[in-house]
Motif scaffolding. Sequence first.
Motif, short mmCIF file in Angstrom:
data_model
loop_
_atom_site.label_atom_id
_atom_site.label_comp_id
_atom_site.label_asym_id
_atom_site.label_seq_id
_atom_site.Cartn_x
_atom_site.Cartn_y
_atom_site.Cartn_z
N HIS A 222 44.24 38.18 53.21
CA HIS A 222 43.75 37.44 52.82
C HIS A 222 43.03 37.96 51.57
O HIS A 222 42.51 38.88 51.48
CB HIS A 222 42.99 36.15 53.22
CG HIS A 222 43.29 34.94 51.90
ND1 HIS A 222 42.29 34.85 51.27
CD2 HIS A 222 43.61 33.85 52.69
CE1 HIS A 222 42.72 33.76 51.17
NE2 HIS A 222 43.55 32.99 51.94
N ASP A 223 43.81 37.18 50.59
CA ASP A 223 43.92 37.65 48.47
C ASP A 223 44.30 35.92 48.24
O ASP A 223 44.66 35.21 48.61
CB ASP A 223 44.46 38.93 48.55
CG ASP A 223 45.71 38.81 48.55
OD1 ASP A 223 46.57 38.00 47.87
OD2 ASP A 223 46.66 40.05 48.60
N LYS A 224 43.91 36.25 46.92
CA LYS A 224 44.48 35.25 46.23
C LYS A 224 45.74 34.69 45.49
O LYS A 224 45.61 34.23 45.39
CB LYS A 224 43.53 35.93 44.46
CG LYS A 224 43.96 36.48 44.04
CD LYS A 224 43.10 36.92 42.46
CE LYS A 224 44.01 38.50 41.76
NZ LYS A 224 45.45 38.30 40.94
N ASP A 225 46.31 35.74 46.18
CA ASP A 225 47.77 35.32 46.16
C ASP A 225 48.10 34.50 46.73
O ASP A 225 49.74 34.23 47.71
CB ASP A 225 48.71 36.53 45.48
CG ASP A 225 48.08 36.79 43.95
OD1 ASP A 225 47.93 36.52 43.09
OD2 ASP A 225 47.82 38.40 43.78
N THR A 226 47.44 34.82 48.66
CA THR A 226 47.58 33.90 49.11
C THR A 226 48.47 32.75 49.33
O THR A 226 47.89 31.78 48.66
CB THR A 226 46.92 33.93 50.40
OG1 THR A 226 46.62 35.37 50.79
CG2 THR A 226 47.46 33.99 52.29
#
Length: 227
Positions: free
Chosen positions: A167-171
């Motif tokens: 999971h990252d900020k662009d998910t």
Amino acid sequence: MNNLYNESILVCVYYGPNGERLIKRGCKIANMLQAPLYILTIDPKPFDELDAEKIFYIEQWKEFANSHESAQFIIKDNESRPVSKVIAEVARDHNITQIILGQTAHSRWEQITKGSIINSLVRDVPFVDLHIISVARSIRDEEGIYEKGVRAYLIKDGDQYQLSFNHDKDTVYEGIFFKEVNTDFDNGIFRFMRDAETLQVLVTDGTVTELKNVDLKTAMNLSTADE
């Protein structure tokens, strides 16, 4: 909600896409009778030991209950008692008059077909109507079609989406990925929620070309059982 008929509906669900179908059936009955709806799931493990796939379904059921004024979600985890005893206890606590159960071939609810749960419920809560609903199977693994689902994410990449296990900020979407067996590539099914609707989309070599709900009976080899 004015409970004109003094009815209360309990839907018992287990992990898999059939839970949504049972809940919709319970919701129909609850709306017709203007009655409260309770959604129950039972697991012998503590909640913090449940895997990603189970947590995903629980989150779905909670979201459904929260989006319907008359619905309430109940989870009984870390349960060593027989399923029938737990259902009967919840039925008594909430004055349940109708119980909806799913009949499947590959879950703990398979005991239903043998009559043990039915007989116990008839004995423990004799004045409750029981609805046994035939439901389609979840992703079949007896023939080695899909591996066990794992938590995964979709990241926007132009007009497509890339599958990621971090999971990252662009998910954009979070869900469960079911990988096809006997392949070195990330091919399979990604299941997630969008606008309170469960979708299953095709993943090919780690890429989702469109968020189009696939035909479950063909892409996921489900049984042909219908309502």
